[in-house]
Design an enzyme around this catalytic site. Structure first.
Site, PDB file in Angstrom:
ATOM      1  N   SER A  33       0.882  -1.175   0.000  1.00 38.03           N
ATOM      2  CA  SER A  33       0.000   0.000   0.000  1.00 38.03           C
ATOM      3  C   SER A  33       0.915   1.218   0.000  1.00 38.03           C
ATOM      4  O   SER A  33       2.086   1.114   0.391  1.00 38.03           O
ATOM      5  CB  SER A  33      -0.836  -0.016   1.292  1.00 38.03           C
ATOM      6  OG  SER A  33      -1.390   1.255   1.548  1.00 38.03           O
TER       7      SER A  33
ATOM      8  N   TYR B 259      -2.813  -1.090  10.389  1.00 33.93           N
ATOM      9  CA  TYR B 259      -2.722  -1.435   8.960  1.00 33.93           C
ATOM     10  C   TYR B 259      -1.388  -0.935   8.384  1.00 33.93           C
ATOM     11  O   TYR B 259      -0.670  -1.681   7.719  1.00 33.93           O
ATOM     12  CB  TYR B 259      -3.902  -0.800   8.212  1.00 33.93           C
ATOM     13  CG  TYR B 259      -3.915  -1.067   6.729  1.00 33.93           C
ATOM     14  CD1 TYR B 259      -4.369  -2.281   6.222  1.00 33.93           C
ATOM     15  CD2 TYR B 259      -3.487  -0.096   5.819  1.00 33.93           C
ATOM     16  CE1 TYR B 259      -4.393  -2.510   4.850  1.00 33.93           C
ATOM     17  CE2 TYR B 259      -3.505  -0.324   4.454  1.00 33.93           C
ATOM     18  CZ  TYR B 259      -3.966  -1.531   3.973  1.00 33.93           C
ATOM     19  OH  TYR B 259      -3.985  -1.770   2.618  1.00 33.93           O
TER      20      TYR B 259
HETATM   21  P1  NAP Z   1     -10.996  -6.534  -0.783  1.00 36.16           P
HETATM   22  O1  NAP Z   1     -11.885  -6.299  -1.938  1.00 36.16           O
HETATM   23  O2  NAP Z   1     -11.529  -6.376   0.605  1.00 36.16           O
HETATM   24  O3  NAP Z   1     -10.344  -7.983  -0.948  1.00 36.16           O
HETATM   25  C1  NAP Z   1      -9.547  -8.555   0.061  1.00 36.16           C
HETATM   26  C2  NAP Z   1      -9.265 -10.003  -0.290  1.00 36.16           C
HETATM   27  O4  NAP Z   1      -8.496 -10.590   0.766  1.00 36.16           O
HETATM   28  C3  NAP Z   1     -10.543 -10.811  -0.454  1.00 36.16           C
HETATM   29  O5  NAP Z   1     -10.426 -11.705  -1.517  1.00 36.16           O
HETATM   30  C4  NAP Z   1     -10.624 -11.574   0.873  1.00 36.16           C
HETATM   31  O6  NAP Z   1     -11.280 -12.800   0.660  1.00 36.16           O
HETATM   32  C5  NAP Z   1      -9.126 -11.786   1.193  1.00 36.16           C
HETATM   33  N1  NAP Z   1      -8.925 -12.019   2.615  1.00 36.16           N
HETATM   34  C6  NAP Z   1      -9.156 -11.171   3.641  1.00 36.16           C
HETATM   35  N2  NAP Z   1      -8.934 -11.785   4.813  1.00 36.16           N
HETATM   36  C7  NAP Z   1      -8.559 -13.061   4.524  1.00 36.16           C
HETATM   37  C8  NAP Z   1      -8.217 -14.196   5.315  1.00 36.16           C
HETATM   38  N3  NAP Z   1      -8.229 -14.156   6.654  1.00 36.16           N
HETATM   39  N4  NAP Z   1      -7.876 -15.342   4.687  1.00 36.16           N
HETATM   40  C9  NAP Z   1      -7.883 -15.405   3.327  1.00 36.16           C
HETATM   41  N5  NAP Z   1      -8.196 -14.371   2.529  1.00 36.16           N
HETATM   42  C10 NAP Z   1      -8.544 -13.213   3.126  1.00 36.16           C
HETATM   43  O7  NAP Z   1      -9.717  -5.553  -0.826  1.00 36.16           O
HETATM   44  P2  NAP Z   1      -8.696  -5.196  -2.004  1.00 36.16           P
HETATM   45  O8  NAP Z   1      -8.682  -3.718  -2.102  1.00 36.16           O
HETATM   46  O9  NAP Z   1      -8.916  -6.006  -3.208  1.00 36.16           O
HETATM   47  O10 NAP Z   1      -7.332  -5.623  -1.285  1.00 36.16           O
HETATM   48  C11 NAP Z   1      -6.284  -6.302  -1.968  1.00 36.16           C
HETATM   49  C12 NAP Z   1      -4.960  -5.842  -1.408  1.00 36.16           C
HETATM   50  O11 NAP Z   1      -4.744  -4.477  -1.750  1.00 36.16           O
HETATM   51  C13 NAP Z   1      -4.867  -5.903   0.113  1.00 36.16           C
HETATM   52  O12 NAP Z   1      -3.601  -6.392   0.513  1.00 36.16           O
HETATM   53  C14 NAP Z   1      -5.030  -4.446   0.541  1.00 36.16           C
HETATM   54  O13 NAP Z   1      -4.391  -4.200   1.778  1.00 36.16           O
HETATM   55  C15 NAP Z   1      -4.329  -3.761  -0.606  1.00 36.16           C
HETATM   56  N6  NAP Z   1      -4.674  -2.356  -0.784  1.00 36.16           N
HETATM   57  C16 NAP Z   1      -5.973  -1.973  -0.898  1.00 36.16           C
HETATM   58  C17 NAP Z   1      -6.276  -0.617  -1.080  1.00 36.16           C
HETATM   59  C18 NAP Z   1      -7.687  -0.131  -1.249  1.00 36.16           C
HETATM   60  O14 NAP Z   1      -7.923   1.091  -1.168  1.00 36.16           O
HETATM   61  N7  NAP Z   1      -8.655  -1.002  -1.530  1.00 36.16           N
HETATM   62  C19 NAP Z   1      -5.239   0.328  -1.130  1.00 36.16           C
HETATM   63  C20 NAP Z   1      -3.921  -0.100  -1.014  1.00 36.16           C
HETATM   64  C21 NAP Z   1      -3.642  -1.433  -0.837  1.00 36.16           C
HETATM   65  P3  NAP Z   1     -12.351 -13.480   1.654  1.00 36.16           P
HETATM   66  O15 NAP Z   1     -13.126 -12.399   2.313  1.00 36.16           O
HETATM   67  O16 NAP Z   1     -13.133 -14.360   0.734  1.00 36.16           O
HETATM   68  O17 NAP Z   1     -11.503 -14.259   2.608  1.00 36.16           O
END
Ligand code: NAP
Length: 243
Positions: A146, A159
């Site tokens: 991030s 986080y």
């Molecule tokens: P998201 O839509 O909430 O997806 C998160 C994913 O992680 C889901 O597939 C979820 O699947 C999985 N996950 C969460 N907890 C888990 C667990 N205990 N075991 C296995 N899988 C788990 O969020 P996203 O934005 O796509 O996030 C992807 C990455 O990008 C993350 O590392 C996040 O920190 C990073 N990121 C996000 C943002 C943002 O603004 N969205 C910004 C910077 C970085 P299940 O719920 O099915 O387990």
């Protein structure tokens, strides 16, 4: 580098960025082990990706439902993936969680969830899959961190701590394995339009949030660098994000 017939493990593939990455890699002919907790979503995605009419190529895709915060389940999941696919060429540590609220309002269970998934699971998965890569002197690990891996933000202290740690792990591991044919890259996105932190995708104007499909294209670029070239760290922001 071509991804055809390579095998990638994508964590957090049930939705958001992980789902978009899986779809993009399938289009390149990459076999996929899809990991998250939501078995149903993974199985639907696997069926969709393995259909040649959807991706244009006959790839193998399978879902592996696993709570990555449980170390025992994580290592069992890796055994199942190895049993199904044999060798893994690419690991995308994408699964992540976080809650935008004051530090003091985070419960100890939330501290654990953030640390266990965002950093501990990435370390354990790397530990479990790196030996195969070292044996082949070839492999790629992409860690989705991030922009908070390099800068502070109020209400995201735990986080940010997890993402600072992931950055330290990723850049240090690269130093250790790059002379053995392994590439490790860190991607630092700004705000992405996903379900993260209970967001409803589509809520934010395109200039203020990265689109998962566009960012998946960036992940593909990290994976397809020329043979002796690598991107160790890349930060991507939506044009209008205040950072
Ligand atoms: P998201 O839509 O909430 O997806 C998160 C994913 O992680 C889901 O597939 C979820 O699947 C999985 N996950 C969460 N907890 C888990 C667990 N205990 N075991 C296995 N899988 C788990 O969020 P996203 O934005 O796509 O996030 C992807 C990455 O990008 C993350 O590392 C996040 O920190 C990073 N990121 C996000 C943002 C943002 O603004 N969205 C910004 C910077 C970085 P299940 O719920 O099915 O387990």
């Amino acid at each position: 580098m071509s991804l055809t017939n390579k095998t990638a493990v994508v964590t957090g593939a049930s939705k958001g960025l992980g789902r978009a990455i899986a779809k993009r890699l399938a289009q390149e002919g990459c076999n996929l082990a899809l990991v998250a907790r939501s078995a149903e979503a993974l199985s639907q995605l696997a069926d969709e990706l393995a259909t040649p009419l959807t991706t244009g190529s006959g790839i193998k895709a399978q879902g592996f439902a696993c709570d990555l915060s449980c170390t025992e389940s994580l290592f069992k999941c890796v055994d199942q993936i190895k049993g199904t696919f044999g060798s893994v060429d690419i690991l995308i540590n994408n699964a992540g969680t976080g809650f935008y609220k004051p530090f003091i309002d985070h419960s100890p269970a939330e501290h654990d969830a953030i640390i266990d998934v965002n950093i501990k699971a990435a370390i354990h998965l790397t530990y479990a899959l790196l030996p195969q890569m070292l044996e082949k002197q070839q492999g790629q690990i992409i860690n989705i961190a991030s922009d908070l891996s390099t800068r502070p933000l109020a209400n995201m202290a735990v986080y940010a701590a997890s993402k600072f740690a992931l950055r330290g792990f990723s850049l240090s591991l690269l130093k250790e394995v790059k002379n053995q044919g392994i590439k490790v890259s860190l991607l630092n996105p700004g705000i992405i339009d996903t379900c993260f932190n209970n967001n409803t995708p589509g809520n934010q104007p395109a200039q203020q949030a990265l689109q998962p499909d566009a960012l998946a294209e960036t992940v593909l670029q990290l994976l397809t660098q020329p043979q002796f070239q690598l991107i160790d760290e890349l930060t991507v922001h939506p044009q209008l994000q205040d950072f």
